[in-house]
Design an enzyme around this catalytic site. Structure first.
Site, short mmCIF file in Angstrom:
data_model
loop_
_atom_site.label_atom_id
_atom_site.label_comp_id
_atom_site.label_asym_id
_atom_site.label_seq_id
_atom_site.Cartn_x
_atom_site.Cartn_y
_atom_site.Cartn_z
N ASP A 8 0.88 -1.16 0.00
CA ASP A 8 0.00 0.00 0.00
C ASP A 8 0.92 1.21 0.00
O ASP A 8 2.10 1.11 0.37
CB ASP A 8 -0.89 -0.01 1.24
CG ASP A 8 -1.92 1.11 1.23
OD1 ASP A 8 -2.25 1.62 0.14
OD2 ASP A 8 -2.38 1.49 2.31
N ASP A 10 -0.02 5.13 0.73
CA ASP A 10 -0.31 6.13 1.75
C ASP A 10 -0.40 5.47 3.12
O ASP A 10 -1.25 4.62 3.35
CB ASP A 10 -1.61 6.88 1.43
CG ASP A 10 -1.53 7.62 0.10
OD1 ASP A 10 -0.74 8.56 0.01
OD2 ASP A 10 -2.24 7.23 -0.83
#
Length: 130
Positions: A8, A10
Site C-alpha cells: 500500500d 499512503d
C-alpha cells in the site's frame, strides 16, 4: 513460496495522510473550532475527501461568511508543501531493497490515483523498484 510483495502507499511507504489532518486542524483552530477527526476517519480515510468537505463543514460550524473553495485551496497548497518534503516511513526503503535482493516482484496497490503514487515514488527515488 513468496514471489512478490504488494505495498500500500499512503500510510505504509509514506505518511501522506497526517499532514492533511494537521493542516485542517490548524485551519479549524484559526477559526476557533475543533477539527472533527472522528468524522474525517469515518468518511475520508481509505476513501476520498468527496465524502466530507471540511471547508464547508467549518463554514457551517462557525457561521462565519467563509469562502470554502478558498479554504480548500489554502489547505491543498499547505498540504502539498509539507508532502513535498516527506521522507519514506521508517523501514520502507529497507523492505523494498531486501525484496529486490531476493528478486521478488514488487507492486504498489493503492486507492490513490496513479499520478499521485507515481509522483511520490519519484520524490522518494524508488520508482525503479515498481
Amino acid at each position: 513460496m513468496i514471489q512478490a510483495l504488494l505495498f500500500d502507499f499512503d500510510g505504509l511507504l509514506m505518511d501522506t495522510e497526517s499532514p492533511e489532518v494537521e493542516i485542517w486542524r490548524q485551519i479549524y483552530a484559526d477559526h476557533g473550532a475543533d477539527f472533527p477527526l472522528a468524522t474525517w476517519i469515518e468518511r475520508v480515510v481509505g476513501s476520498t475527501d468527496d465524502n466530507f468537505d471540511p471547508a464547508r463543514h467549518l463554514a457551517e460550524l462557525t457561521g462565519e461568511p467563509l469562502d470554502p473553495p478558498a479554504i480548500r485551496q489554502q489547505a491543498r497548497r499547505l498540504r502539498l508543501e509539507v508532502q513535498a518534503r516527506l521522507p519514506a516511513l521508517p523501514g520502507a526503503r529497507e523492505m523494498i531493497a531486501a525484496a529486490a535482493r531476493l528478486n521478488l516482484h514488487q507492486a504498489i496497490v493503492s486507492s490513490s490515483p496513479h499520478w499521485w503514487v507515481d509522483g511520490y515514488l519519484k520524490q522518494l527515488e524508488i520508482t525503479s523498484f515498481f
